[in-house]
Structure formats: structure tokens, C-alpha cells
Enzyme design. Structure first.
Site, short mmCIF file in Angstrom:
data_model
loop_
_atom_site.label_atom_id
_atom_site.label_comp_id
_atom_site.label_asym_id
_atom_site.label_seq_id
_atom_site.Cartn_x
_atom_site.Cartn_y
_atom_site.Cartn_z
N SER A 212 0.81 15.08 2.27
CA SER A 212 0.31 13.83 1.72
C SER A 212 -0.64 14.17 0.59
O SER A 212 -0.51 15.19 -0.08
CB SER A 212 -0.37 13.02 2.82
N ARG A 380 0.32 6.97 -0.07
CA ARG A 380 -0.17 5.98 0.88
C ARG A 380 0.97 5.17 1.50
O ARG A 380 0.80 4.59 2.57
CB ARG A 380 -1.15 5.04 0.17
N VAL A 502 -8.35 4.89 7.75
CA VAL A 502 -8.22 5.93 6.73
C VAL A 502 -7.28 5.50 5.60
O VAL A 502 -6.54 4.55 5.72
CB VAL A 502 -7.73 7.25 7.36
N GLU A 503 -7.32 6.27 4.50
CA GLU A 503 -6.54 6.02 3.29
C GLU A 503 -6.74 4.61 2.76
O GLU A 503 -5.80 3.93 2.37
CB GLU A 503 -5.05 6.32 3.52
N GLY A 504 -7.99 4.17 2.77
CA GLY A 504 -8.32 2.83 2.32
C GLY A 504 -8.42 1.91 3.51
O GLY A 504 -7.41 1.47 4.05
#
Length: 819
Positions: A212, A380, A502-504
Site C-alpha cells: 500500500s 486507499r 486509519v488512512e483518513g
């Protein structure tokens, strides 16, 4: 007088037709001229009215058709006002806005999506090589994994699993073959993560993170040739374990404000003086940091001595630092809700690194935020959506089976309406999620980097995962809440908030990103207006402004007509099963384009601070995308008739929620007069859509509790053990055995009702049934086996009284409850 009224009505009808079909300025001018001539021809019309009509026609033609006049008289003054009120955008905001690409989301924003284009997009498929990897190494890895051992005993993968992951290329899924990686497609990447996730979330994260946002992806896109040649083969072979450190205790969602910093200076590296950076950082929540050998690091770079020859404040920069480098601190762990994947902090103070450790070398200093945003635009949409997809698929499989195996009141619980409702949500959501995942992976494999769509996928798929696991736990009851080797839901349920965060973080993603980026990136005119203002280009601004005006007027006309007709009569392609839904989608795309435009116009730059309104506008865009993907999925699967209940439930559910979101925007719109007009245009007949009917919920639930092709398609790609020793395999066998036992139990009940069997214990009744010829010995044996399998499914684990670590070392494995 009647002639005048008829002429006015005809003029209104013509104006509506021109607006609906998005006619150009010349067509409007010709229509006005024709109308003026018709008005002059109408004898009752006073001469003054005719003269006024011709004057209006001349003025419109001069301003709309003769562009130099329009720019001088109208656009020029508006251009000055626009530049003054346009909010200033920071460099990081601009880079985030420019990251990635627009794709189907732009069609949605157009108000008139091209459904033929959607249905013609390629189907996401595995190549023969990718399928062989799924059938071989991925299956083998899943067989190596024991989630209870990982999450309870070791709090880590086994050494065998780690070795297998590193040696079989799982850390190099995205690395090109030229560097020794697998070079697989985005769809294969998603399929691999999904399957592993159905076996062990910790193992899936271990595989997911290196593929990722991190060193490998950043090197592929931005690394120097020397960096690629050195690191990519090592990463592909598993010789390096990478992590990427962005989050600081002082900067979470506002990642662009990280206080970690580096100072350009001269220093000593490997005995030689060299130009480099002295770094200080404090990072947390960094997955794989405790075991990483290669640290990707984001920091703000400053050059007070201007050794690089540019500005003093250079901006966010990315570097690769071996964790063995002096001053790098890693090794400690966080405990994210008991999950076993490696996650922890990393720190460093005054750590000197050479300048060529910057990803991309000296020429990429200060470009870190753009690099991160561009990679995140694609990544994402793969990692967490794949984890969520796994929860949907395995949740569907096991919950449907359990609802068939578990009986209460002499009836499988899956046949109670109270259970059918959550089963329908599980099945319908899984169907929709997989459509969204497959369409998005097809976009990535076409070379797109759809930043807005990736945010939609991350938010909505993780939220649907939360809903699915909540429903699955409700159906399982006590079976779901007791952890142990025989619990297949508990750990996934425990760790849902991690994916949400996570990731925003989801609150941020929904409130600020989806519509905040989508309104500018996907709109056909807004970004052009902003760029024209930034470049002080009046000609470009003039074209964009009046294109925008025509676009808004057109969507107003379209929204009203399609709201009155419900979209019926629109020509749309595809299966008869989906055409009505495409008509509804077209209707709401037009209404959404109008609503988004008026929100930006009326609320302006403060819209980003009206987060609840922005969130609802983002919800509408999201539902339009999810419904599009669901229709596409149905067609990609060959329009199977047996999938219609899933299709119907998913689309009714989404369209109803879309309507609720749009109603919420109008109910809270700050200008009430404008809201009144917008409501009459968007909902001229009121709120007419309904949630899925109960009969569709019952049909979906029946598909989940019956073996067959629909259930297999819905859960394709999961790891499915086939032995009784594995709890999920035991559940599958129990479901099949229960179904085969149902006619035998029906014979027993009928015989007992007729008085042919004694009112004794179950075992005695069965023996009597064999003696009476009601059952054969083989059928009796099957009933006994079914009982054993059912008990093996419904029983939960128990443990010694003292579960402290010291006691567990004496008896490390819990005993399963006797069966």
C-alpha cells in the site's frame, strides 16, 4: 389575450426544452428572435411589448453570443469580484486537490451520466498467472494461519508464516517483474488481501501494508534509478520489511502539519563529509515499525543556509532510512484493540542522513505531500476496502450457515423475520460492496487514480463492514461474544474501529474529503474557474463561467422534469432488470448537480466549514456511485435472474438513503427561500422512494441460508476449509447435514403425531423409528452425525479460571467445550 397566454406558455415550453437539452447561446438567441417575431405577429400584442421583446433579444445576443462584449460588460466585473472572494488555497490543499484523476465520478457530477460507457468498462478479472497464485501460495498461506494462535498465544504470526510471506513474494505484489516482484493487477492485489483477511486479519495487514502507501509504491513512482535498483529487488524478495511513518502525536488527520523536521546541513556518513539532512521525528501508529528494516519517513524540510540553492522552507519531504542506522528507534509496540499485527512508534533525534536517501533524490525535496496524495488516491481504494470486503463475504457465509444450523422453537432461526432483516442487510450490503470494489479495481487497472472514488470506497466499505459485523454478532448471540478457537467473528468485530480510523478517519473523510474534493475535481466547470482566476485569464474564466451558468440552468430544468416523471421514458441501456434503476439514477444525478451548484453558490467558501451539509452532499455522490457499481456488477455477472433479490434490495436501500441525504441537505440549507425552490425542483411530487420491502428482505435471507450458486457467487474468494477440524469447515458440513436431515426429522414428527413413536427420549424415539421402518439405519446414522456437527458449531470455548500470562504458559491451549 388568449393568444398572448398561449404564446407565453409556448415560450416557457421552448425555454424549458432548450435548457433541458443544454442548448448553446446561439440556439437561445435564435429562439428569442423567433419568439419576438411570433409576438409581433400576434395582433393583440401592444407594439411596446414587441419592441421590448426585440430589445431583450438584441441584448441577450450581444452579451451571450458576442463574447468580446460579454467579457467587457459582464464577465470582467464578475472576474474581479470572483478573485477577491475566492478563498486562498495552501500549497498542501492544492496538491491534495490535484492528486489523482477523475473518472466515473465526473459523469455523475455532469447530471447526465453515460450509462453505455459505464456498462462498457472492462470487467475486473484475474490473469491465469494471478489465478494460479490465488489457488497456490495464497491457499497455502491461509492453511498455515491459525488466528487464535496468532491473536491470543503469540500476538504475532508464526515464524513459518513470516517465512512463507517473505519467500513467496507476498511483500512484492505491486513491484514490477523487472525488479523481481509479482507485478500483479490492482484486482489481484485486492483478491489476495481479501482472501487472507477471511483467515487472519493480522496476516492480511502484514501483506497489505508493504503493498500500500509506503516505500515500494513511492519508489516505483518517484525513486531514482539507483534507489529502485537497490531497494525494489530486496523488498520483492522479502529481504527488507518496510514501513511508512507519517502520523505524529500532534498531527493525525491534519497530517500536513506534522512537526517532524529535517535541517539541510553537511555531516559525516561512512567516514566522508557529505550534504545531508539532520532529522528529528516522533511517529506513532506505524504498522510494521516494530519489525521493519526500512523506514519511510515524512518530515518538513528546512534549508536555513540555502545549501540547496532554493527557499529556506522547502516543505514536506520523504526519505528512506534503514532502521539499523544510528539514532533510529523502533521495536516497541502499540496494542491496537488486541490485534496481533505489528504496529508501534518510532523516534529519532538529530539523525544525520545523506541527501540521496530522499525518495527521488535532491530534485524531489519538498514534493512529499504531492507524492503521498497521488499514491493515496489509488492505494486507499484497495487496502481497507479489501479488508471490509472480506468481512462482508465471510460474514455472509457463516451467518447464513449458522442461521440455518441453529434452531429455536423447532425452527431454524434464519426463518424468523427478526433474523431475516439483519441477514438481508448482510447479504445486500455484501453484494453492493463487491460491485463497488470490482468497478474501482477495474478503474485502477485502466490506469486511473480516482481520488474521490477512493475516499468513497474507504468510508462506505468500512462503515458497511461495521454494520455487517454488528448484524452478524446479533444473529450469533452468545456464540459470537465468547472468544476462542471456535469463534470466527470476535476478532474481526473487535478490530473494526481500526479500519474506521486509519488512512483518513471516517468522520474526516465523510465531512471534508468526499464532497470537498469532489465538488471541485469532478465538477465540469468549477476547477476551470478557479484555475482561470489563478492565472488571471479572463478569456478562460468567461468560457467557464457561462458554461457553468448554462449547466446550472439545464440541471434545474432536468431535475424538475425528471422529478415529475420519476425518470420514466428516459432511454437507457442494459438489462430490463436494471433500466428503471438507471432512470432513477439519472433523475438524482441531475438533482444532485443542481443542489451541489447552488450549495457552492449560496454558501460559498464557508461550505467546507458546514461539515454536516458537506457530509450529506458527499453521501449523495457516494450512493450514486455505489448504485452505478451495483448495476455494473449485475451486468458483469451476466444478469443472473437468481441475483435479482440482492440487486433489488441493494438498490432500494441505497436510493432510499440517497433521498434521505438529499432531504437532509434541503432541510438544513441556510437560505430558506432557495431551499424552497430547490425542493420543488428536486422533489416536485414529494419524497416518493421507499426502503426495501420486507418481501425482498425475506428473499435475500433465503439465499443466504440455502446452498447454491448465488451464495457461492456472493462469497467467492474467501478461504473455505473443508474439514470438520476447522470451525468454518465444520459449520459448512453442519449446514449441509442439517438440510439433508430436515426431511428425516419431518418423518419423525409426523410419525410421533400419529402416535407411532413413544414419548420418550430423542434417542429412544429414533431407535423406535428404525424398528418401525420409519428410518433406515443409514438415516439414523446421519441424524446422529448431524447432532454432533450442530453441537460442534454452537458450543463455545471455555478456559482455566486464571487466564494470566503465567498460568497460560502452564496450559497454553484452551480446551474446547465437550461436544
Amino acid at each position: 389575450m388568449l393568444t398572448l397566454i398561449l404564446s407565453a406558455l409556448a415560450a416557457l415550453g421552448l425555454a424549458w426544452a432548450l435548457a433541458y437539452h443544454r442548448a448553446g447561446a446561439l440556439a437561445w438567441a435564435l429562439a428569442l428572435a423567433a419568439g419576438s417575431a411570433a409576438l409581433a405577429w400576434a395582433s393583440p400584442a401592444p407594439p411596446a411589448i414587441g419592441a421590448a421583446a426585440w430589445a431583450i433579444t438584441a441584448l441577450f445576443t450581444a452579451l451571450a453570443v458576442v463574447r468580446p462584449v460579454r467579457r467587457a460588460v459582464v464577465t470582467g466585473p464578475l472576474f474581479g469580484v470572483f478573485k477577491r472572494v475566492l478563498p486562498q488555497m495552501s500549497q498542501t490543499e492544492q496538491e491534495a486537490l490535484d492528486a489523482g484523476s477523475v473518472w466515473w465520478d465526473a459523469d455523475i457530477f455532469s447530471g447526465d451520466p453515460d450509462w453505455g460507457k459505464l456498462l462498457a468498462f472492462p470487467v475486473a478479472k484475474l490473469t491465469a498467472e494471478e489465478q494460479a497464485f490465488m489457488d497456490g501460495p495464497v491457499e497455502e498461506l491461509c492453511a498455515l494461519l491459525d488466528d487464535w494462535d496468532i491473536s491470543h498465544e503469540r500476538m504475532d504470526l508464526s515464524p513459518e508464516a513470516w517465512r512463507f510471506i517473505r519467500e513467496r513474494g507476498f511483500l512484492g505484489i505491486i513491484i514490477p517483474k523487472a525488479f523481481g516482484g509479482l507485478g500483479f493487477s490492482a484486482f489481484a492485489h485486492s483478491e489476495i488481501v481479501t482472501k487472507i483477511s477471511t483467515r487472519s486479519g493480522a496476516a492480511a495487514v502484514t501483506v497489505m501494508v508493504p503493498n500500500s502507501l509506503g516505500p515500494a509504491e513511492l519508489l516505483i513512482h518517484y525513486g531514482t534509478e539507483a534507489q529502485k535498483d537497490h531497494y525494489l529487488p530486496r523488498l520483492a524478495r522479502g529481504q527488507e520489511i518496510p514501513c511508512f511513518a507519517l502520523t505524529n502525536p500532534e498531527a493525525g488527520s491534519d497530517a500536513a502539519s506534522i512537526p517532524d523536521f529535517g535541517i539541510v546541513c553537511r555531516g559525516t556518513h561512512e567516514g566522508r563529509e557529505t550534504l545531508g539532512i539532520r532529522l528529528t521525528w516522533e511517529k506513532r501508529y506505524i504498522t510494521l515499525a516494530p519489525v521493519a528494516t526500512l523506514l519511510g519517513l515524512a518530515f518538513k524540510l528546512y534549508d536555513p543556509e540555502r545549501l540547496l540553492g532554493g527557499e529556506e522552507d522547502i516543505g514536506i519531504t520523504l526519505a528512506l532510512v534503514p532502521t539499523s542506522h544510528p539514532g533510529v528507534n523502533t521495536g516497541r509496540r502499540h496494542n491496537p484493540l488486541g490485534s496481533a499485527f505489528m504496529n508501534g512508534p518510532t523516534t529519532g533525534q538529530d539523525v544525520f542522513i545523506p541527501i540521496d536517501w530522499v525518495i527521488g533524490g535532491e530534485k524531489q525535496v519538498g514534493n512529499g505531500w504531492r507524492m503521498l496524495m497521488e499514491c493515496l488516491a489509488a492505494g486507499r481504494s484497495i487496502s481497507l476496502p479489501s479488508l471490509s470486503m472480506a468481512a462482508g463475504k465471510i460474514g455472509t457465509r457463516v451467518t447464513g450457515a449458522y442461521a440455518r444450523v441453529r434452531s429455536q422453537f423447532k425452527t431454524p432461526i434464519g426463518r424468523f423475520e427478526g433474523i431475516e432483516e439483519p441477514l438481508a442487510r448482510i447479504g445486500g450490503s455484501t453484494y453492493l460492496m463487491d460491485g463497488m470494489r470490482r468497478l474501482t479495481m477495474a478503474a485502477l487497472d485502466m490506469g486511473e487514480k480516482p481520488s474521490v472514488i477512493s475516499a468513497i470506497c474507504k468510508y462506505h466499505m468500512t462503515e458497511r463492514m461495521r454494520s455487517i459485523l454488528n448484524d452478524a454478532m446479533d444473529v450469533h448471540g452468545g456464540k459470537g461474544i465468547c472468544l476462542g478457537p471456535n469463534n470466527y467473528l470476535g476478532r474481526a468485530y473487535q478490530t473494526v474501529p481500526i479500519a474506521i480510523t486509519v488512512e483518513g478517519a471516517n468522520i474526516l473523510t465523510r465531512s471534508l474529503i468526499i464532497f470537498g474534493q469532489g465538488a471541485i475535481r469532478c465538477h465540469p466547470w468549477v476547477l476551470k474557474e478557479i484555475r482561470a482566476a489563478g492565472a488571471n485569464d479572463l478569456r478562460a474564466f468567461d468560457e467557464a463561467l457561462w458554461g457553468h451558468v448554462a449547466f446550472t440552468v439545464s440541471n434545474g430544468a432536468r431535475a424538475l422534469w425528471l422529478g415529475l416523471t420519476g425518470g420514466k421514458g428516459l432511454s437507457v441501456p442494459g438489462s430490463p432488470r436494471t433500466r428503471r434503476y438507471l432512470q432513477i439514477l439519472t433523475r438524482f444525478a441531475s438533482a444532485y448537480a443542481l443542489l451541489a451548484d447552488m450549495s457552492m453558490f449560496v454558501i460559498g467558501g464557508s461550505l467546507k466549514r458546514r461539515e454536516m451539509l458537506s457530509a450529506r452532499l458527499g453521501d449523495i455522490l457516494s450512493y450514486l456511485y455505489m448504485m452505478s457499481a451495483t448495476v455494473k456488477r449485475f451486468h458483469d455477472d451476466g444478469c443472473p435472474e437468481e441475483d435479482v433479490p440482492l440487486l433489488t434490495w441493494a438498490l432500494y436501500d441505497s436510493s432510499f438513503k440517497l433521498q434521505v441525504a438529499m432531504d437532509g441537505v434541503l432541510a438544513n440549507f441556510p437560505s430558506r427561500p432557495v431551499a424552497w425552490v430547490l425542493r420543488r425542483l428536486a422533489f416536485p411530487k414529494g419524497l416518493t422512494l421507499t426502503a426495501p420491502h420486507d418481501r425482498w428482505a425475506s428473499r435475500v435471507a433465503r439465499l443466504l441460508i440455502e446452498p447454491g450458486p448465488v451464495r457461492d457467487r456472493l462469497t467467492a474468494g474467501i478461504y473455505l476449509p473443508r474439514t470438520e477440524e476447522e470451525i468454518v469447515g465444520r459449520l459448512e458440513l453442519a449446514m449441509q447435514a442439517v438440510i439433508e436431515a430436515e426431511p428425516l426429522e419431518a418423518k419423525m414428527r409426523a410419525a410421533q403425531k400419529e402416535g407411532r413413536l413413544p414419548q420418550r427420549t430423542l434417542a429412544e424415539r429414533r431407535e423406535a423409528a428404525v424398528q418401525a421402518g420409519i428410518l433406515t439405519p443409514a438415516e439414523l446414522a446421519h441424524l446422529v452425525r448431524t447432532d454432533r456437527l450442530k453441537r460442534g458449531v454452537i458450543m463455545v470455548d471455555d478456559f482455566p479460571n486464571d487466564q494470566s500470562r503465567s498460568k497460560r504458559e502452564e496450559a497454553p491451549w484452551p480446551r474446547a467445550a465437550s461436544m
